[in-house]
Design a protein around this motif. Structure first.
Motif: not given
Ligand SMILES: [Zn+2]
Length: 296
Positions: A13, A109, A113
């Motif tokens: 992240d 991802h 984020h």
């Molecule tokens: Zn995450």
């Protein structure tokens, strides 16, 4: 005895989680001789903006339990606000290449984020696609092929994000919390990309709740495991301060004959003709702030 599997999903992240957590996790996984799935946030680390989540119920309770400064570091909490947002993967692109080279699955991802997690419902399809394509472009530059999987930040998914993902020729997505692989349906509309849900609570959801502490965490986590389990960990937690707990978990998996695998292996084993369609709905989970995508 039937084989039991643990799909290990690793979310990257933040810049710190990427540069400090990923190398430690690669060492640990190599020592245990297991492979996992890494989902990278490729673009800016805007963690400071996540402070906005302070206004959502549950966030303060969660932060009290997990300690944001010790987990993320003070700098991380200021990125995108008092400090400029650094780019995560471009800061050390070789780390993605190394992860891939060591046999782990690499997927997307996010580009940003915090933007995806906090603003997905306000982004139109074009804007969501733009986020996705920026991450995909960097992935392709580094690994010379397109990504085959993605995992939405904060388990935030909607019909627009699933439309975008359906156009990306992915083998599967892991955007939701649920029980078993399925094809999602939202408001009667069926989507084509297989979902491999996370089936267990995360560390930050369990620690500090109902008497769960570092001493009994792995017992309580493993009590939730079935024959096929997907567990999500974070480079900022299990890759740094909580690395010893992950080490212990992997040792227990080996002792109990649980095979640790990348999610791509689970997806490849799915018989898609027999895979159910399930409504994807929005709901809450204990220990997690806000709503997230759940398998009905
Ligand atoms: Zn995450």
């Amino acid at each position: 005895m039937t084989a039991r599997f643990l799909g290990l999903k690793i979310d990257v992240d933040t810049l710190r989680g990427y540069r400090e957590g990923v190398p430690r996790l690669l060492d640990l996984l190599a020592r245990h001789g297991v492979r996992a799935s890494f989902f990278f946030s490729f673009g800016p680390d805007n963690s400071g903006k996540a402070i906005r989540r302070v206004f959502r119920p549950g966030f303060l309770a969660k932060m009290g339990r997990t300690g944001p400064v010790s987990t993320y570091g003070l700098r991380t909490l200021l990125y995108g606000t008092l400090l400029p947002a650094p780019l995560i993967v471009p800061s050390e692109p070789d780390l993605v290449v190394k992860t891939d080279g060591e046999g782990h699955e690499c997927g997307i991802h996010a580009w940003d984020h915090v933007k995806w997690q906090d603003e997905l419902d306000r982004l139109d399809e074009g804007r969501i696609e733009e986020e996705f394509l920026r991450a995909r472009e960097l992935f392709e530059q580094l690994l010379g092929r397109p990504p085959l999987s993605c995992a939405a930040p904060g388990w935030q998914a909607n019909a627009r994000s699933l439309h975008v993902q359906d156009r990306m020729d992915l083998a599967y997505c892991s955007d939701v919390r649920g029980r078993e692989p399925f094809f999602p349906v939202i408001d009667g509309e069926a989507f084509a990309t297989l979902q491999i849900p996370t089936t267990t609570p995360t560390m930050d959801e369990l620690l500090g709740r109902d008497g769960t502490d570092e001493g009994n965490f792995n017992d309580r986590l493993m009590a939730t495991f079935g024959d096929v389990t997907v567990h999500t960990i974070h480079t900022e937690m299990e890759g740094l301060r909580q690395l010893p707990l992950l080490d212990d978990l992997l040792r227990r998996c080996r002792d109990q004959g649980l095979a640790v695998v990348p999610l791509a292996d689970l997806a490849a084993a799915v018989d898609q003709k027999k895979t159910p369609r399930r409504e994807l709905r929005r709901g809450t989970l204990p220990g997690r702030a806000g709503t997230l995508a759940l398998q009905s």
